[in-house]
Design a protein around this motif. Structure first.
Motif, mmCIF file in Angstrom:
data_model
loop_
_atom_site.group_PDB
_atom_site.id
_atom_site.type_symbol
_atom_site.label_atom_id
_atom_site.label_comp_id
_atom_site.label_asym_id
_atom_site.label_seq_id
_atom_site.Cartn_x
_atom_site.Cartn_y
_atom_site.Cartn_z
ATOM 1 N N SER A 23 0.830 -1.202 0.000
ATOM 2 C CA SER A 23 0.000 0.000 0.000
ATOM 3 C C SER A 23 0.870 1.260 0.000
ATOM 4 N N GLY A 70 -7.179 2.772 2.364
ATOM 5 C CA GLY A 70 -6.223 1.670 2.282
ATOM 6 C C GLY A 70 -4.767 2.089 2.291
ATOM 7 N N TYR A 71 -4.491 3.364 2.557
ATOM 8 C CA TYR A 71 -3.104 3.816 2.571
ATOM 9 C C TYR A 71 -2.470 3.575 3.940
#
Lengths: 124, 277
Positions: A2, A26-27
């Motif tokens: 990610s 999602g980081y």
């Protein structure tokens, strides 16, 4: 793997909201509470993108942006400046110093997410 | 002829000076508006972001939602305070400010201000040391305004100290002034970057933006808050001597521990039987 997003802002509640928002996308996220800490994190953690407030104690967002752009090791790092000062001259200064985007507070979270997504896509 | 020429030159010099002063005021006013805008946009940013996050995430767990809603409420209160402060300033400008002086225990007011500012300081990881006399000290002032001034100065200090390493001192000291009269000074001191020496005499002027030593550029929040702080003192009717003849209360800040601020006095006096409107 990610993408990494560093959030630099001295307002705790803005940090909380941006951290939640970026993690939801999602980081991998790290936060810094002033310009100096932001600059150190940019150097050591090497994020893919920095969300950077402008008016901060110790080192301003403009200073951090300029320092990142002047450092070859950090080439390619995306910078989105966030500021409560929305004057045209401020926007122009941020972009002139090498920011990839400039959003005025209060911003639309959807727009911010889209900008971040686009910039990280381009970075591939 | 020579006389006329001299007088014309003098008039020109004076006009130029007035013009420069007006231009300076105009610039300060622009900076002030920009600073107020910044102060207002900041809580709006959290409110909008958290509201949108909750709107877009209906499955969010209850504890998370409660935390966000608490922040929204707190930021709304902050926004309300800011708007009220700006309105206060507008009232002063238009000469419609009201104040209500009573006999006030300045030690109790300082204690309340410290309690009220505590969350802001804690959020920043700053330590607050309160040095207050044991006995009450009575002054003639508007208690609410005085407390507001102290809170403004404390939260301003919290903003400028280093995160997690900040130290702020709120101190009430008594001393003897000229003529032997007892005086009281309230000080807010911190270990932040400090106000440059040349700016120290003017930081409480209307519309004035400070500049920190580290960055040299206007520091966030400072101009707005200092203007509001001084205006609140004015509203309390107890500001700087040069503003009001019956001034009795002043508050000083010091960002540089090595150079204590000039002490501006609060003159204590015993509780009176009557209160002035």
């Amino acid at each position: 793997m990610s993408k990494r997003v560093l959030i630099v802002d001295d307002e705790p509640n803005i940090l909380i909201s941006l951290e939640f928002l970026m993690k939801r996308e999602g980081y991998e996220v790290q936060v810094a509470r002033d310009g100096e800490a932001g600059w150190e994190a940019a150097c050591t953690w090497r994020p893919d993108l920095v969300l950077l407030d402008v008016m901060m104690p110790r080192k301003s967002g403009f200073d951090v942006c300029q320092a990142i752009r002047a450092d070859e090791r950090l080439a390619g790092m995306r910078i989105v400046m966030l500021t409560a000062k929305g004057r045209d001259t401020d926007v122009a200064k941020g972009l002139a110093l090498g920011a990839d985007a400039y959003l005025t507070k209060p911003f639309s979270t959807r727009e911010l997410v889209q900008r971040v997504r686009d910039l990280l896509e381009d970075a591939r | 002829m020579e006389e006329k020429s001299r007088s014309l030159e003098q008039a020109t010099r004076e006009l130029r000076a007035v013009n420069e002063r007006l231009q300076e005021l105009d610039r300060l006013k622009d900076d002030f508006v920009s600073s107020v805008t910044h102060e207002l946009r900041t809580p709006l940013t959290s409110i909008r972001a958290l509201a949108e996050i909750m709107r877009d995430d209906l499955q969010m767990d209850a504890a998370q939602r409660t935390q966000f809603l608490d922040i929204v409420v707190a930021e709304t209160e902050r926004l309300t305070r800011l708007v009220n402060q700006v309105l206060d300033l507008a009232k002063i400008e238009s000469g419609h400010a009201n104040w209500s002086d009573t006999d006030v225990d300045v030690v109790a007011v300082a204690r309340q201000a410290a309690r009220a500012a505590e969350p802001v300081l804690r959020e920043r990881g700053a330590r607050l040391d309160v040095e207050l006399p044991d006995a009450p000290l009575w002054v003639r002032a508007d208690a609410d305004r005085l407390q507001q001034v102290l809170m403004n100065l404390l939260s301003n200090a919290a903003k400028f100290v280093s995160a997690e390493r900040g130290r702020v001192v709120l101190r009430v000291v008594t001393h003897v002034g000229s003529g032997g009269a007892p005086l009281v000074t309230v000080e807010v001191q911190d270990n932040g970057p400090g106000v440059p020496r040349e700016q120290q005499p003017v930081i409480f002027e209307k519309f004035r933006q400070g500049a920190t030593r580290s960055s040299g550029r206007p520091a966030r929040g400072w101009g707005c808050r200092s203007a509001l702080a001084s205006s609140s003192i004015l509203v309390a009717g107890c500001g700087y001597d040069r503003h009001r003849a019956r001034a009795r209360v002043s508050v000083s800040t010091c960002r540089d521990a090595a150079t204590p601020p000039p002490r501006r006095p609060i003159r204590p006096h015993p509780p009176a039987q009557e209160t002035r409107p």
